[in-house]
Design an enzyme around this catalytic site. Structure first.
Site, PDB file in Angstrom:
ATOM      1  N   ASP A   3      45.312  35.930  33.419  1.00  0.00           N
ATOM      2  CA  ASP A   3      45.180  34.480  33.589  1.00  0.00           C
ATOM      3  C   ASP A   3      44.734  33.831  32.276  1.00  0.00           C
ATOM      4  O   ASP A   3      43.592  33.405  32.126  1.00  0.00           O
ATOM      5  CB  ASP A   3      44.172  34.171  34.711  1.00  0.00           C
ATOM      6  CG  ASP A   3      44.273  32.721  35.179  1.00  0.00           C
ATOM      7  OD1 ASP A   3      45.118  31.978  34.642  1.00  0.00           O
ATOM      8  OD2 ASP A   3      43.512  32.328  36.085  1.00  0.00           O
ATOM      9  N   GLY A   9      39.428  21.730  38.471  1.00  0.00           N
ATOM     10  CA  GLY A   9      39.378  21.065  37.176  1.00  0.00           C
ATOM     11  C   GLY A   9      38.588  21.834  36.142  1.00  0.00           C
ATOM     12  O   GLY A   9      38.710  21.589  34.948  1.00  0.00           O
ATOM     13  N   HIS A  11      47.063  29.923  34.664  1.00  0.00           N
ATOM     14  CA  HIS A  11      47.580  29.215  35.829  1.00  0.00           C
ATOM     15  C   HIS A  11      47.598  27.698  35.634  1.00  0.00           C
ATOM     16  O   HIS A  11      48.128  26.969  36.467  1.00  0.00           O
ATOM     17  CB  HIS A  11      46.752  29.558  37.081  1.00  0.00           C
ATOM     18  CG  HIS A  11      45.362  29.017  37.078  1.00  0.00           C
ATOM     19  ND1 HIS A  11      44.260  29.757  36.710  1.00  0.00           N
ATOM     20  CD2 HIS A  11      44.882  27.785  37.393  1.00  0.00           C
ATOM     21  CE1 HIS A  11      43.167  29.007  36.818  1.00  0.00           C
ATOM     22  NE2 HIS A  11      43.522  27.817  37.222  1.00  0.00           N
ATOM     23  N   SER A  46      38.833  31.310  35.856  1.00  0.00           N
ATOM     24  CA  SER A  46      40.081  31.567  36.559  1.00  0.00           C
ATOM     25  C   SER A  46      40.075  30.921  37.942  1.00  0.00           C
ATOM     26  O   SER A  46      40.880  30.043  38.233  1.00  0.00           O
ATOM     27  CB  SER A  46      40.318  33.081  36.689  1.00  0.00           C
ATOM     28  OG  SER A  46      41.479  33.345  37.452  1.00  0.00           O
ATOM     29  N   SER A 104      38.998  25.020  35.639  1.00  0.00           N
ATOM     30  CA  SER A 104      39.831  26.134  35.190  1.00  0.00           C
ATOM     31  C   SER A 104      40.041  26.125  33.686  1.00  0.00           C
ATOM     32  O   SER A 104      40.280  25.071  33.084  1.00  0.00           O
ATOM     33  CB  SER A 104      41.206  26.080  35.865  1.00  0.00           C
ATOM     34  OG  SER A 104      41.137  26.634  37.153  1.00  0.00           O
TER      35      SER A 104
END
Length: 473
Positions: free
Chosen positions: A227, A308, A197, A325, A310
Site C-alpha cells: 500500500d 482522509g 490505495h 493504510s 490515509s
C-alpha cells in the site's frame, strides 16, 4: 606558605588536565552517538533474532520498562539473550511456527473484513474479524485455525476494516482526499510518498480544492498486496522544509532517517483529518483483507485514524516508520490502524528521504522490526502539549496543517522547536548539543584553570626575579 601555594598550583593543574580529558570524552561521545552516513547501529533484539535464527526465537519487543525482550524456545538461547543484556522469555512456538500459521491463513479462501498479525507477547498469530464478517465465514475461518493448532487465536472486533480515503481535503484528487506522507527523491527528481490505495498511476493531485495548477502526478505504486505510491511533483522541486512532518498548529518535527518499528514502541501519526495522535505498535507483518483487496506486511498499532488520514506519516524519535493504510474505529472511541512500512516502500521504489545522504531504505527495509535510535533534536518521545487530542487537520481550507509533510503553500513551516529550524537546528543535526554543551563547558573551565595556574607560577617567578635584582643592586 610557599609550600601551600605550590600544592594549590599542583592541584589546580591536575584538576584542569582531568577536566580537559573528561570534556573531550563528552564531546567525542556526543559526536559518535549521532546518526551518520554509515547508518544506525543494529539494535540488540534484531541482532539476537538474526543470530539465533527463526527456529529458536519468536520475535522481540520493548517491555513496559523499555528493556528489550526476546522470545526464545530453549534454555540455551535464553542464556545467550541474557548475556547480551536483554530479557529472555521462553515460549512454545518459534518464529518458524508463526510464519507457517500465517502462510496457511493466507492460503485459505479470502474473507474481506479479516486481519491477522503476529503477537510476539502472547506467542500467537491473532486473527480478527470485523462486524461485516458473517457467521458462516467466521465459522470457516475458525475451522482453518483449528487445523493450525494452538499458535492461532481468533477474535471478533467492532467496526470495519477500511482504507482511510474520503472525499474532503488535502491532498486532493478527483477520487477523494488523502494525506501527504514523506518527501523523497531518487537523486534527480522530487516526489511525495503516500498510500497506494489513494489513487492509481496517473492520478493528478492538487494542494487545494479548486487549484488550477496540479501539485503532482502518481507515477508508481502498489495496491493491493502493498500500500504505497509515488507522486512526482510537477515542478520537480522539493518543498520548503521537506524533511519536516507537520503536526498541526504551525508546528513540525524534523525527520532525519528511516527505521523499522518494534513491538511495544510508542509511535506518532499525523493526518489531514485528525492531526497528531500517538499509540503503541502491537504487531508486525500483519495481513488485512480490505474490501478492495489483501495487503500484507503491515505494522499494527493502537493509534487511531479516520477517513482522509490515509498516506499520512507514522514516525518516532525523528525517524520515518510508515504510511497510514487503514483500520477500524475512530479517534473518539479508539481503534486499530495499520501502516505500510516506509522502508519497504522506499526500497521497492528506489528512493530515499529528502535531506538524507542515502541508505535509509536499506536500513529500514531489512531486519526484524527493531527501531533505530535517533538524535536528541528530533521527534519527542512524548507528543507536544495537547497533542493527544489531535491537532486539527486543516480541512477544506487546505492549509496543510497536519497533512504530514510540508507541501507548497502550507502554513505549517515547522516553527516549533521540535521542527529544528534555524541556526540551532543546523548545528544540532550534526552534533548532539545536549551532550556537546556540557563537554565544551568542562573544557572551557579547565582551560581557565590552567591559565590561572600558569599565572600563579609566573607571578611567583616574577617576584623572585625582582627580589634577586634588588639584592644585586
Amino acid at each position: 606558605m610557599r609550600h601551600a601555594r605550590r600544592t594549590a598550583r599542583r592541584i589546580t593543574r591536575l584538576a584542569a588536565v582531568g577536566g580537559l580529558l573528561c570534556g573531550s570524552l563528552l564531546v567525542t561521545r556526543a559526536m559518535a552517538n549521532e546518526p551518520g552516513a554509515s547508518g544506525q547501529p543494529v539494535p540488540v533484539g534484531e541482532r539476537l533474532v538474526a543470530q539465533l535464527g527463526a527456529a529458536r526465537t519468536a520475535g522481540s519487543w520493548l517491555g513496559a520498562d523499555g528493556r528489550t525482550v526476546v522470545a526464545v524456545t530453549d534454555a540455551g538461547a535464553a542464556a545467550d539473550v541474557r548475556r547480551a543484556g536483554a530479557r529472555a522469555e521462553v515460549v512454545r512456538h518459534s518464529m518458524r511456527d508463526l510464519r507457517s500459521a500465517a502462510a496457511t491463513l493466507r492460503a485459505a479462501p479470502r474473507v474481506p473484513g479479516t486481519a491477522w498479525s503476529m503477537d510476539y507477547g502472547s506467542n500467537e498469530v491473532v486473527v480478527r474479524a470485523d462486524s461485516t464478517v458473517s457467521a458462516g465465514d467466521w465459522s470457516r475461518m475458525a475451522a482453518v485455525a483449528r487445523t493450525i493448532g494452538a499458535s492461532v487465536r481468533m477474535e471478533r472486533t467492532r467496526g470495519t476494516f477500511t482504507t482511510r480515503v474520503d472525499g474532503a481535503s488535502p491532498i486532493f484528487a478527483s477520487g477523494g482526499r488523502c494525506s501527504a506522507g514523506f518527501d523523497v527523491t531518487d537523486g534527480r527528481d522530487a516526489f511525495l510518498l503516500t498510500a497506494g490505495h489513494c489513487g492509481p498511476v496517473g492520478t493528478t493531485w492538487f494542494a487545494r480544492t479548486g487549484d488550477a495548477t496540479p501539485l503532482g502526478t502518481t507515477v508508481s505504486g502498489t495496491f493491493p498486496g502493498n500500500d504505497f505510491s509515488l507522486v512526482r511533483y510537477d515542478d520537480g522541486v522539493p518543498r520548503p522544509q521537506s524533511d519536516v512532518v507537520a503536526i498541526g498548529g504551525g508546528r513540525g518535527v524534523r525527520i532525519t532517517g528511516a527505521a523499522d518499528p518494534v513491538v511495544g514502541q510508542r509511535v506518532f501519526r499525523s493526518g489531514s483529518t485528525t492531526g497528531l495522535h500517538s499509540g503503541r505498535v502491537t504487531g508486525l507483518n500483519a495481513t488485512v483483507n480490505y474490501p478492495e483487496g489483501t495487503v500484507t506486511g503491515l505494522v499494527q498499532t493502537t493509534v487511531c485514524a479516520e477517513p482522509g488520514d490515509s498516506g499520512g506519516p507514522l514516525f518516532a524519535d525523528g525517524l520515518a516508520l510508515g504510511l497510514t493504510s487503514g483500520g477500524n474505529g475512530d479517534c473518539d472511541a479508539g481503534g486499530t490502524t495499520f501502516f505500510q512500512p516506509v522502508g519497504a516502500a522506499m526500497t521497492a521504489l528506489g528512493v530515499r528521504l529528502t535531506g538524507t545522504t542515502g541508505g535509509d531504505a536499506a536500513e529500514a527495509g531489512a531486519g526484524s522490526g527493531q527501531a533505530r535510535p535517533g538524535g536528541d533534536d528530533v521527534a519527542p518521545s512524548a507528543p507536544p502539549a495537547g497533542s493527544e487530542a489531535g491537532a486539527p487537520g486543516g480541512g477544506a481550507a487546505g492549509t496543510g496543517v497536519g497533512t504530514g509533510t510540508n507541501m507548497g503553500g502550507a502554513t505549517d513551516t515547522g516553527a516549533d522547536t521540535a521542527s529544528g529550524t534555524g541556526p540551532y537546528a543546523a548545528i544540532s543535526r550534526v552534533v548532539n548539543t545536549r551532550s556537546v554543551g556540557p563537554g565544551l563547558l568542562v573544557i572551557g573551565g579547565s582551560l581557565i584553570a590552567l591559565v590561572a595556574a600558569h599565572s600563579m607560577r609566573s607571578s611567583r617567578l616574577s617576584r623572585r626575579e625582582r627580589g634577586a635584582w634588588s639584592s644585586g643592586i
